[in-house]
Design a protein around this motif. Structure first.
Motif, PDB file in Angstrom:
ATOM      1  N   ARG A 259     -39.574  -2.702 -47.372  1.00 34.78           N
ATOM      2  CA  ARG A 259     -38.242  -2.671 -46.783  1.00 34.78           C
ATOM      3  C   ARG A 259     -37.218  -3.394 -47.636  1.00 34.78           C
ATOM      4  NH1 ARG A 259     -39.646  -1.943 -41.189  1.00 34.78           N
ATOM      5  NH2 ARG A 259     -40.315   0.211 -41.283  1.00 34.78           N
TER       6      ARG A 259
ATOM      7  N   ILE B  39     -36.941  -6.590 -47.926  1.00 30.83           N
ATOM      8  CA  ILE B  39     -36.678  -7.936 -47.410  1.00 30.83           C
ATOM      9  C   ILE B  39     -37.225  -8.969 -48.393  1.00 30.83           C
ATOM     10  CG2 ILE B  39     -37.957  -9.408 -45.798  1.00 30.83           C
ATOM     11  CD1 ILE B  39     -35.521  -8.984 -44.471  1.00 30.83           C
TER      12      ILE B  39
ATOM     13  N   ARG C  67     -34.821  -9.433 -51.102  1.00 29.69           N
ATOM     14  CA  ARG C  67     -33.685 -10.228 -50.652  1.00 29.69           C
ATOM     15  C   ARG C  67     -34.048 -11.717 -50.693  1.00 29.69           C
ATOM     16  NH1 ARG C  67     -30.036  -8.138 -46.706  1.00 29.69           N
ATOM     17  NH2 ARG C  67     -28.343  -9.036 -47.867  1.00 29.69           N
TER      18      ARG C  67
ATOM     19  N   ARG D 194     -36.375 -13.135 -52.421  1.00 24.60           N
ATOM     20  CA  ARG D 194     -36.645 -13.605 -53.779  1.00 24.60           C
ATOM     21  C   ARG D 194     -35.389 -13.791 -54.603  1.00 24.60           C
ATOM     22  NH1 ARG D 194     -40.089  -9.500 -56.061  1.00 24.60           N
ATOM     23  NH2 ARG D 194     -39.383 -10.477 -57.963  1.00 24.60           N
ATOM     24  N   SER D 195     -34.307 -13.133 -54.207  1.00 30.57           N
ATOM     25  CA  SER D 195     -33.065 -13.343 -54.945  1.00 30.57           C
ATOM     26  C   SER D 195     -32.285 -14.539 -54.395  1.00 30.57           C
ATOM     27  CB  SER D 195     -32.200 -12.082 -54.884  1.00 30.57           C
ATOM     28  OG  SER D 195     -31.652 -11.919 -53.593  1.00 30.57           O
TER      29      SER D 195
ATOM     30  N   THR E 111     -42.424  -9.690 -60.536  1.00 26.02           N
ATOM     31  CA  THR E 111     -41.218 -10.026 -61.311  1.00 26.02           C
ATOM     32  C   THR E 111     -41.322  -9.568 -62.757  1.00 26.02           C
ATOM     33  OG1 THR E 111     -42.034 -12.186 -60.659  1.00 26.02           O
ATOM     34  CG2 THR E 111     -39.668 -11.916 -60.780  1.00 26.02           C
TER      35      THR E 111
ATOM     36  N   LYS F 199     -31.542  -5.558 -60.658  1.00 32.74           N
ATOM     37  CA  LYS F 199     -32.731  -6.384 -60.402  1.00 32.74           C
ATOM     38  C   LYS F 199     -32.894  -7.446 -61.481  1.00 32.74           C
ATOM     39  CE  LYS F 199     -35.583  -3.660 -57.369  1.00 32.74           C
ATOM     40  NZ  LYS F 199     -36.839  -2.930 -57.173  1.00 32.74           N
TER      41      LYS F 199
ATOM     42  N   SER G 262     -30.323 -10.151 -60.858  1.00 36.84           N
ATOM     43  CA  SER G 262     -30.568 -10.978 -59.673  1.00 36.84           C
ATOM     44  C   SER G 262     -31.953 -11.634 -59.727  1.00 36.84           C
ATOM     45  CB  SER G 262     -30.387 -10.140 -58.410  1.00 36.84           C
ATOM     46  OG  SER G 262     -31.199  -8.989 -58.473  1.00 36.84           O
ATOM     47  N   THR G 263     -32.524 -11.745 -60.910  1.00 35.65           N
ATOM     48  CA  THR G 263     -33.781 -12.471 -61.184  1.00 35.65           C
ATOM     49  C   THR G 263     -35.038 -11.840 -60.585  1.00 35.65           C
ATOM     50  OG1 THR G 263     -33.898 -14.021 -59.311  1.00 35.65           O
ATOM     51  CG2 THR G 263     -32.492 -14.669 -61.163  1.00 35.65           C
ATOM     52  N   LEU G 264     -34.944 -10.594 -60.120  1.00 33.17           N
ATOM     53  CA  LEU G 264     -36.129  -9.976 -59.523  1.00 33.17           C
ATOM     54  C   LEU G 264     -37.043  -9.359 -60.571  1.00 33.17           C
ATOM     55  CD1 LEU G 264     -34.577  -8.232 -56.416  1.00 33.17           C
ATOM     56  CD2 LEU G 264     -35.691 -10.446 -56.576  1.00 33.17           C
ATOM     57  N   LEU G 265     -36.484  -9.078 -61.727  1.00 34.53           N
ATOM     58  CA  LEU G 265     -37.225  -8.362 -62.753  1.00 34.53           C
ATOM     59  C   LEU G 265     -36.899  -9.027 -64.084  1.00 34.53           C
ATOM     60  CD1 LEU G 265     -38.864  -5.709 -62.384  1.00 34.53           C
ATOM     61  CD2 LEU G 265     -36.841  -4.482 -63.140  1.00 34.53           C
ATOM     62  N   LYS G 266     -37.904  -9.142 -64.948  1.00 39.96           N
ATOM     63  CA  LYS G 266     -37.638  -9.754 -66.255  1.00 39.96           C
ATOM     64  C   LYS G 266     -37.343  -8.666 -67.288  1.00 39.96           C
ATOM     65  CE  LYS G 266     -39.883 -14.196 -65.974  1.00 39.96           C
ATOM     66  NZ  LYS G 266     -40.915 -14.182 -64.914  1.00 39.96           N
TER      67      LYS G 266
ATOM     68  N   ALA H 224     -33.467 -20.295 -60.969  1.00 41.16           N
ATOM     69  CA  ALA H 224     -33.145 -20.968 -59.706  1.00 41.16           C
ATOM     70  C   ALA H 224     -31.637 -21.173 -59.583  1.00 41.16           C
ATOM     71  CB  ALA H 224     -33.883 -22.297 -59.622  1.00 41.16           C
TER      72      ALA H 224
ATOM     73  N   ARG I 130     -29.935 -17.952 -58.762  1.00 45.28           N
ATOM     74  CA  ARG I 130     -30.100 -17.597 -57.343  1.00 45.28           C
ATOM     75  C   ARG I 130     -29.120 -18.352 -56.450  1.00 45.28           C
ATOM     76  NH1 ARG I 130     -36.216 -18.179 -58.159  1.00 45.28           N
ATOM     77  NH2 ARG I 130     -36.658 -16.219 -59.239  1.00 45.28           N
ATOM     78  N   HIS I 131     -28.746 -19.563 -56.879  1.00 45.58           N
ATOM     79  CA  HIS I 131     -27.744 -20.298 -56.113  1.00 45.58           C
ATOM     80  C   HIS I 131     -26.365 -19.657 -56.226  1.00 45.58           C
ATOM     81  CE1 HIS I 131     -29.422 -23.878 -54.293  1.00 45.58           C
ATOM     82  NE2 HIS I 131     -30.277 -23.943 -55.301  1.00 45.58           N
TER      83      HIS I 131
ATOM     84  N   LEU J  56     -27.472 -10.626 -53.129  1.00 46.49           N
ATOM     85  CA  LEU J  56     -27.835  -9.267 -53.492  1.00 46.49           C
ATOM     86  C   LEU J  56     -27.900  -8.384 -52.254  1.00 46.49           C
ATOM     87  CD1 LEU J  56     -29.191  -7.056 -55.329  1.00 46.49           C
ATOM     88  CD2 LEU J  56     -31.363  -8.125 -54.744  1.00 46.49           C
ATOM     89  N   THR J  57     -27.212  -7.260 -52.324  1.00 47.71           N
ATOM     90  CA  THR J  57     -27.419  -6.222 -51.324  1.00 47.71           C
ATOM     91  C   THR J  57     -28.074  -5.070 -52.044  1.00 47.71           C
ATOM     92  OG1 THR J  57     -25.445  -6.901 -50.161  1.00 47.71           O
ATOM     93  CG2 THR J  57     -26.313  -4.757 -49.606  1.00 47.71           C
TER      94      THR J  57
ATOM     95  N   ALA K  98     -31.941  -4.152 -46.494  1.00 45.61           N
ATOM     96  CA  ALA K  98     -33.069  -5.084 -46.419  1.00 45.61           C
ATOM     97  C   ALA K  98     -32.854  -6.005 -45.231  1.00 45.61           C
ATOM     98  CB  ALA K  98     -33.189  -5.879 -47.716  1.00 45.61           C
ATOM     99  N   VAL K  99     -33.164  -5.472 -44.046  1.00 46.87           N
ATOM    100  CA  VAL K  99     -32.968  -6.248 -42.832  1.00 46.87           C
ATOM    101  C   VAL K  99     -34.299  -6.334 -42.095  1.00 46.87           C
ATOM    102  CG1 VAL K  99     -30.548  -5.675 -42.568  1.00 46.87           C
ATOM    103  CG2 VAL K  99     -32.251  -4.121 -41.666  1.00 46.87           C
TER     104      VAL K  99
ATOM    105  N   LEU L 247     -31.666 -20.378 -44.406  1.00 47.46           N
ATOM    106  CA  LEU L 247     -32.281 -20.396 -45.733  1.00 47.46           C
ATOM    107  C   LEU L 247     -31.270 -20.811 -46.803  1.00 47.46           C
ATOM    108  CD1 LEU L 247     -34.527 -17.212 -45.573  1.00 47.46           C
ATOM    109  CD2 LEU L 247     -35.273 -19.595 -45.588  1.00 47.46           C
TER     110      LEU L 247
ATOM    111  N   SER M 121     -25.448 -10.579 -46.895  1.00 51.66           N
ATOM    112  CA  SER M 121     -25.165 -10.963 -48.277  1.00 51.66           C
ATOM    113  C   SER M 121     -23.965 -11.881 -48.389  1.00 51.66           C
ATOM    114  CB  SER M 121     -24.903  -9.726 -49.124  1.00 51.66           C
ATOM    115  OG  SER M 121     -26.066  -8.964 -49.176  1.00 51.66           O
TER     116      SER M 121
END
Ligand SMILES: Nc1ncnc2c1ncn2[C@@H]1O[C@H](COP(=O)(O)OP(=O)(O)OP(=O)(O)O)[C@@H](O)[C@H]1O
Ligand SMILES: [Mg+2]
Lengths: 256, 253
Positions: free
Chosen positions: A89, A91, A94, A96-97, A255, B49, B52-56, B74, B77-78, B82-83, B88-89, B105, B148
């Motif tokens: 989904r 989530i 989301r 992880r970002s 990742t 991605k 937004s640090t999800l993928l290298k 890190a 991410r601060h 990301l939408t 992503a709900v 969070l 977001s």
């Protein structure tokens, strides 16, 4: 990084709270997770029980430890499914970002699994009591049983995390549980191993379920536990460490 | 504070032998709306991605808010939210619970208040206490966007934010995006709708065959296109025509 450490427990609390909500809002999953083990217990006690020479008067007492393990194996597959859904989904992406300690994403699910399986085991004990289960164990043995079952749950949950993170389909995420549910049948859980043919017997006596089942059985009966408790603990800790390691690898690989 | 919200240099990314990004370069100034255009499979989501640090990435550098996406993930991410391309709900939670969860969070002081404000702003107050599984696609997307915006990060990534919305929903999202940019945030969005880029973006880049093949303001892009011709009526080229013309040229040569 310091701030991530500082918020570790607060983040973990939020994640755990989320997973617990999932559990309490889908009580049907608890029922599904208990139906198979309860059905098996009924089957073994009322259908096969008379024919099995277990050497104990109370056959409910005899099968209960094995039923516990079946319940945990089917219960932890929900952790796979929930994680898989999080990944699918988006989530998970989301979270992880966001600036969250990454391990809390997994630990939230894992701790919730302890609660989920705790409830399911409690239901099974209640049904067993109705079926004539009685235990001579005092407080300490019961604490030991709870501790051992928690360790088994923790171990199988970390195993369940791996397919949850890596599976490509929802069926793939749950399928790991089937061999685990099957494992108690080739152990001392339902019939004494001495009745088995040599090869099967050798397997049965050297796989983790037998050590765990025998330990719990002794504790429930209020008897002294044998050396097998150490074998049981060693199996659990060994698998736990391996599963934890592979789960983290699977998480990192997302990742890459 | 760096002047550039996002800086990308010579970015490469492949999935096995499939080369998706092959030397992507661009920069986004702070407080701007930057639109990334590209056909299906161009690598827009892959780029988002990475940022937004999800993928290298395989090679190259990307700085977001001045921080390296690999070495200082890190901190990146601060600085961002990301939408993703698909809402992503959390289906089992209510709209309000989703927002409160994100606010917690992000360690905000008053998660509930933040949640209520966003619910109001996105027209979800009435549905706030319903589970998201009972939301329509458009409501989910609005909640997704609202999530977001929790905690006001300076850089916002929106991957096809209006896909699946009705025209009214689209206008609403456009309004929010414009407001955010006025408030000083940097918006990086991808879209398939060329009129959306035309409407919203200060700068537009076109990603095609692994590279940014054109970028600039709408005016600058229009110059790349042959001047308006007189047919029956004089007509300025739309971004769509520019897009197709550029892609056509590239494929010819
Ligand atoms: N995890 C993955 N493994 C292998 N290939 C992938 C993976 N993710 C994306 N791809 C491929 O990489 C290419 C770029 O995908 P990407 O999702 O970045 O495109 P996109 O521009 O976002 O497309 P769309 O407009 O359809 O969203 C596509 O060909 C896609 O099939
Ligand atoms: Mg995409």
């Amino acid at each position: 990084m310091a701030t991530l450490q500082r918020y570790f427990f607060s983040d973990l609390g939020v994640m755990l709270g989320r997973s617990l909500r999932h559990i309490f809002r889908s009580m049907d999953t608890i029922i599904t997770a208990t139906i198979t083990p309860i059905g098996l217990m009924l089957l073994f006690v009322y259908v096969f029980g008379g024919a099995i020479q277990s050497g104990t008067a109370n056959y409910v007492n005899y099968v209960l430890p094995g039923i516990f393990l079946v319940a945990i194996a089917s219960g932890t597959s929900y952790t796979s499914l929930r994680l898989f859904t999080d990944v699918q989904r988006g989530i998970m992406d989301r979270f992880r970002s966001m600036p969250i300690a990454p391990s809390t994403l997994l630990w939230g699910h894992v701790l919730a699994s302890l609660v989920f399986n705790g409830i399911s085991l409690l239901i099974i004990v209640l049904v067993a009591l109705l079926m004539g289960f009685r235990s001579a164990a005092g407080i300490l043995p019961w604490l030991a049983i709870v501790g051992l079952l928690a360790l088994v749950t923790l171990t199988l949950t970390w195993v369940a995390v791996i397919p949850g993170l890596t599976a490509r389909s929802i069926d793939g995420a749950a399928v790991f549980a089937y061999p685990l549910i099957f494992l108690p049948f080739i152990s001392s859980a339902f019939v004494p191993t001495r009745s088995m043919p040599p090869v099967v017997r050798a397997f049965a006596e050297h796989q983790p379920v037998t050590a765990i089942v025998n330990t719990i059985r002794a504790l429930l009966a209020g008897e002294p536990v044998s050396q097998e408790i150490w074998i049981a603990l060693a199996w659990c800790l060994g698998i736990l460490l391996l599963a934890f390691f592979f789960a983290r690898m699977a998480y990192k690989k997302r990742t890459a | 504070m760096p002047d550039m919200a996002i800086q990308v240099r010579d970015l490469h990314k492949s999935y096995r032998q499939l080369k998706v990004l092959q030397g992507v370069e661009f920069a986004v100034e702070q407080g701007r709306i930057f639109a990334l255009l590209g056909p299906n499979g161009a690598g827009k989501t892959t780029l988002i991605k990475i940022l937004s640090t999800l993928l290298k990435p395989d090679s190259g550098t990307a700085l977001v808010n001045g921080f390296d996406v690999i070495a200082q993930a890190a901190r990146v991410r601060h600085s961002i939210s990301l939408t993703g391309q698909f809402a992503a709900v959390d289906e089992l939670l209510t709209g309000r619970e989703n927002l409160i969860m994100i606010a917690q969070l992000r360690h905000l002081k008053q998660p509930r208040r933040v949640a209520d404000e966003l619910l109001e702003r996105f027209g979800l107050t009435e549905a706030a206490n319903r589970r998201v599984s009972a939301y329509s696609g458009g409501m989910r997307r609005r909640l997704d966007l609202a999530m977001s915006l929790v905690g006001t990060p300076p850089i916002i990534f929106l991957d096809e934010p209006t896909t699946g919305l009705d025209p009214e929903g689209r206008l609403e999202v456009w309004k929010v995006v414009k407001e955010l940019a006025q408030g000083g945030r940097t918006i990086f969005l991808t879209t398939q709708y060329l009129d959306e880029a035309e409407q919203l973006a200060d700068r537009i880049a076109i990603l095609h065959q692994g590279r940014i093949i054109a970028s600039g303001t709408l005016q600058e892009l229009k110059k790349l296109f042959p001047p308006a011709r007189v047919e029956y009526v004089e007509k300025q080229p739309t971004l769509e025509e520019i897009f197709l013309a550029i892609i056509g040229q590239k494929e010819v040569c």
